[in-house]
Design a protein around this motif. Structure first.
Motif, short mmCIF file in Angstrom:
data_model
loop_
_atom_site.label_atom_id
_atom_site.label_comp_id
_atom_site.label_asym_id
_atom_site.label_seq_id
_atom_site.Cartn_x
_atom_site.Cartn_y
_atom_site.Cartn_z
N GLY A 573 0.69 -1.28 -0.05
CA GLY A 573 -0.08 0.06 -0.05
C GLY A 573 0.79 1.31 0.00
O GLY A 573 2.02 1.15 0.17
N GLU A 574 0.27 2.38 -0.17
CA GLU A 574 0.84 3.50 -0.04
C GLU A 574 1.73 3.87 1.01
O GLU A 574 2.59 4.48 1.06
N ALA A 575 1.12 3.44 2.25
CA ALA A 575 1.88 3.69 3.51
C ALA A 575 3.01 2.63 3.86
O ALA A 575 3.70 2.93 4.86
N ASN A 576 3.18 1.81 3.15
CA ASN A 576 4.10 0.61 3.52
C ASN A 576 5.59 1.39 3.54
O ASN A 576 5.75 2.35 2.64
N ALA A 577 6.30 0.93 4.49
CA ALA A 577 7.76 1.29 4.64
C ALA A 577 8.56 1.13 3.35
O ALA A 577 9.54 2.09 3.21
N LEU A 578 8.21 0.29 2.61
CA LEU A 578 9.05 -0.01 1.43
C LEU A 578 8.63 0.66 0.13
O LEU A 578 9.08 0.67 -0.77
N GLY A 579 7.41 1.62 0.22
CA GLY A 579 6.77 1.98 -0.66
C GLY A 579 6.26 1.29 -1.82
O GLY A 579 5.67 0.35 -1.37
N ARG A 580 6.44 1.67 -3.19
CA ARG A 580 5.90 0.61 -4.01
C ARG A 580 6.68 -0.22 -4.51
O ARG A 580 6.20 -1.12 -5.36
N ILE A 581 7.93 -0.23 -4.50
CA ILE A 581 8.82 -1.04 -5.41
C ILE A 581 9.85 -1.45 -4.31
O ILE A 581 10.65 -0.60 -3.63
N ARG A 582 10.41 -2.68 -4.58
CA ARG A 582 11.45 -3.05 -3.94
C ARG A 582 12.62 -3.80 -4.94
O ARG A 582 11.98 -4.45 -5.79
N PHE A 583 13.72 -3.55 -4.83
CA PHE A 583 14.87 -3.89 -5.64
C PHE A 583 15.62 -5.15 -4.93
O PHE A 583 16.58 -4.84 -4.04
#
Length: 768
Positions: A573-583
């Motif tokens: 979600g938008e509030a997730n600490a990782l934002g929208r993308i993880r590499f």
């Protein structure tokens, strides 16, 4: 034998033939057991010689063997007719022998033909070696010096007087006559020059001895032994006591070690001029070889192992192969250049090397202080005015300080000096005027300059830890390089930057971002944040003691596994600490790069705020750049990436993994060619300088074991009343560990693709 029934002489000859046959059969039987035939020709010759049947006559006595020089011989069997050519002809044509010659001795044979006479066996022709010889057997010259090799002499059916030749065994032992091998070939001539042979002999002795301490490492000594033995221990660095081109090239590189940030004292060069004896030359040869290997090893991997500096550094090992160093350097046209090739060849390293030379003023001489004085400047010549060159006694020191070797003692402030001053001013953020004013003098004398040299040296050392091949060759040598002290990330391809962005890195201390090289294998859109155990037990559980609802208000999900451990996660979600993308580039430190909802931190100059992971300012652009490198035909755009935002995880796998290099560059050359310095935020420079100055030498290359991160579940902890637990069973006692939760069990069977909108804990995988 045709006279055996008419007179005594014929009978005597029969007895001699029988005795000779008996001795022949006995000796041949003995040799057949002990000495096998060594060639097919000998077997053919033996087959061609008839063996008479044993006669029913009394055994011979010693008197029967007295020489009878008056015996009549056939005209075809005159001794004078025995020639080597005849023997060779008989050996070459064993098929010419006839079976009729094997008839019993009591039968009267027909008159032999010329061919039969040539091959008729005589007792002396087939005698090989009686076990004991009569004491009175006469010696003859015929058996002492045969003109043909022993096997041919023993089997050649050449006719000769029986009594005279029967004594031959007394002069030559049977094995020497019948079964002696061909003459042993002489040893190959040595390829070592006569003038170098004494040195080669000494090298052989030194390398064979157990007391040799020239080489510190077993594999290097073994490589030296193999290298020199292959060249018959001939020296490679000297010839006839004089240095070869290879020796001169190696010495030149070792003496110039400081140019690459190394210490020339670590690679001592023997005094070949004083080595006048083979012992001294051999000792100098091996010492130079050891220094060559030391240089190659430290130039390639560094003077210190990265584990000496910190436990949160992990780069792939790339040690040298000592045998390859020997072969490469000694066979190269330019040994100095070949040895220099073990230093990093990346552009950024070579740029630092140039800046190091500029900072040092092209040399490492004594500290020179420029005295205060009037401003000095140079005016170039004009149409009607000659060039103006001011004269000042400080100029020779200035030339020395700036590394100007031309007219070193000149006191003229000429064009050469002015250009050097201008270059120095540019390197220290002064206006490049070429005028020696007060500010320039202070900058020249500033101790900060020495600190800058040290900073450049430790950064060059860290470049030796990195892989020589930074990128993936199949996609234009593409790679990601992140510089922690500069808080920047670059995507490189074909040697040039493709895209750059700002990043937030780990806080100094326990949460410092680790230095590593790994490969990015996929991107996760809409990631779930699996909170690391260290954060759970060091931060969140203490917070729960103060406020049991804090996790719920933060949108975090707390679960208890059957083994009592606690798992906390945050759904996409938008509030997730990782934002929208993880590499994702799976690694033992459990760090990754990701988006963040806290965008305001990117506006700060120093951005060390995370728990170790790296936050990327523009993740959608970053994802599009990487995907277009690995899948150029898919034409990804930031908009296409954003269209995937939702509530379920989506994995975008790379057909070709892209290397990620996390570095610590406090000194680097920017795109404009200017030397940049950054704050030593983690104290890595200070640690390395301290290690280099403590005179531990080669001990710094030793690997230091550090405690590694533990992925096991931490012990159970009691929760305060009022904490909302998502489920008693959670993921179950056999559920995934933290690493698997974090990277989706990478390497495990792939989950099946699902449509967006299904259960949020499920994951959609996109591969092409």
């Amino acid at each position: 034998m045709r006279d055996c029934s008419n007179n005594r002489r014929g009978f005597d000859r029969v007895l001699m033939a029988v005795a000779a046959t008996f001795l022949t059969v006995s000796a041949t039987s003995s040799l057949a057991q002990d000495t096998p035939h060594s060639s097919a020709s000998e077997l053919a010759i033996d087959a061609a010689i008839p063996r008479p049947e044993p006669a029913n006559v009394p055994p011979p006595t010693a008197s029967d063997f007295k020489a009878d020089t008056t015996a009549a011989l056939p005209d075809a069997a005159k001794p004078a007719g025995v020639k080597p050519a005849d023997v060779q002809a008989t050996e070459a044509k064993p098929a010419d022998t006839k079976p009729a010659e094997t008839k019993p001795v009591d039968a009267k044979p027909a008159e032999p033909s010329a061919t039969a006479k040539a091959v008729e066996p005589k007792p002396a022709d087939v005698v090989t070696a009686p076990a004991a010889q009569p004491a009175d057997a006469p010696k003859t010259d015929t058996a002492v010096a045969p003109s043909a090799p022993a096997p041919a002499t023993a089997t050649a059916p050449a006719a000769s007087p029986a009594p005279a030749t029967a004594a031959a065994p007394a002069t030559a032992p049977a094995p020497a006559t019948a079964a002696a091998p061909a003459t042993e070939p002489a040893k190959a001539a040595s390829n070592v020059a006569a003038e170098d042979q004494p040195v080669a002999d000494k090298l052989r002795e030194l390398l064979a001895g157990k007391s040799l301490r020239t080489f510190d490492r077993k594999n290097e000594r073994a490589a030296a032994e193999k290298f020199y033995s292959a060249r018959e221990y001939a020296p490679v660095f000297t010839k006839a006591g004089k240095l070869t081109d290879a020796g001169k090239g190696v010495i030149a590189r070792l003496k110039d070690a400081a140019a690459d940030g190394l210490d020339a004292a670590d690679y001592p060069v023997p005094d070949f001029a004083a080595a006048t004896s083979p012992d001294a030359l051999a000792d100098a040869e091996l010492k130079l070889a050891a220094s060559m290997l030391d240089y190659a090893r430290q130039a390639q991997s560094g003077r210190m192992h990265w584990s000496q500096v910190s436990g949160d550094i992990l780069y792939p090992e790339h040690p040298i192969d000592p045998a390859e160093v020997f072969a490469n350097v000694t066979s190269a046209k330019d040994a100095s250049a070949a040895l220099d090739g073990y230093n990093p060849q990346q552009k950024l390293y070579k740029e630092l090397k140039k800046k190091l030379a500029e900072l040092r003023g092209q040399g490492d001489g004594p500290v020179i202080t420029i005295a205060d004085g009037p401003t000095l400047k140079y005016l170039p010549a004009r149409k009607k005015q000659a060039a103006v060159e001011m004269d000042d006694p400080r100029v020779p020191d200035l030339r020395n300080k700036l590394g100007i070797t031309e007219d070193a003692d000149s006191t003229k402030y000429d064009a050469t000096v002015a250009r050097a001053v201008e270059k120095f001013q540019s390197s220290v953020d002064l206006k490049p005027t070429g005028v020696l004013d007060e500010r320039t003098v202070k900058a020249l004398n500033n101790p900060k300059r020495d600190r800058q040299i040290d900073t450049v040296i430790v950064n060059m050392e860290r470049w030796r830890w990195l892989p020589r091949q930074l990128g993936a060759a199949s996609v234009g040598n593409a790679y990601v390089i992140l510089n922690i002290p500069d808080y920047t990330l670059k995507v490189m391809q074909n040697g040039a930057p493709v895209w750059t962005t700002r990043v937030v890195t780990g806080k100094p201390g326990q949460h410092a971002t680790p230095l590593l090289t790994e490969t990015m294998k996929y991107i996760t859109v809409n990631p779930t944040w699996n909170v690391p155990p260290s954060i759970i037990y060091n931060e969140y559980l203490p917070a729960l003691q103060q406020d049991p609802t804090v996790l719920q208000r933060m949108g975090l999900r707390l679960e208890r596994n059957r083994d009592g451990s606690i798992h906390i996660s945050q759904p996409p979600g938008e509030a997730n600490a990782l934002g929208r993308i993880r590499f994702n580039f799976p690694n033992k430190f459990l760090v990754y790069q990701h988006d963040t909802p806290d965008k305001y931190l990117f506006a700060k100059d120093e951005r060390a705020f995370s728990h170790g992971c790296m936050r990327v300012q523009n993740p959608d652009q970053y994802a599009a750049v990487l995907l277009n490198i690995t899948e150029p035909n898919q034409h990804y755009t930031p908009e296409r990436i954003r269209s995937m935002y939702g509530s379920s995880e989506v994995d975008l796998k790379f057909p070709t993994p892209i290397p990620v290099n996390i570095t610590y560059q406090t000194a680097f050359v920017d795109d404009a060619g200017k030397l940049q310095f950054r704050r030593d935020v983690y104290g890595r420079d200070a640690t390395m300088l301290s290690l280099l100055r403590n005179s531990r030498g080669k001990d710094l290359e030793t690997v230091v074991a550090h405690s590694q991160p533990s992925y096991s579940r931490p012990p159970s902890s009691s929760l305060p009343a009022g904490v909302n637990v998502a489920g008693d069973n959670g993921f179950g006692s056999s559920g995934p560990n933290f690493f698997e939760r974090l990277f989706g069990g990478f390497g495990q069977p792939e989950p099946q693709p699902i449509r967006r909108g299904q259960a949020q804990q499920q994951r959609r995988v996109i591969t092409r």
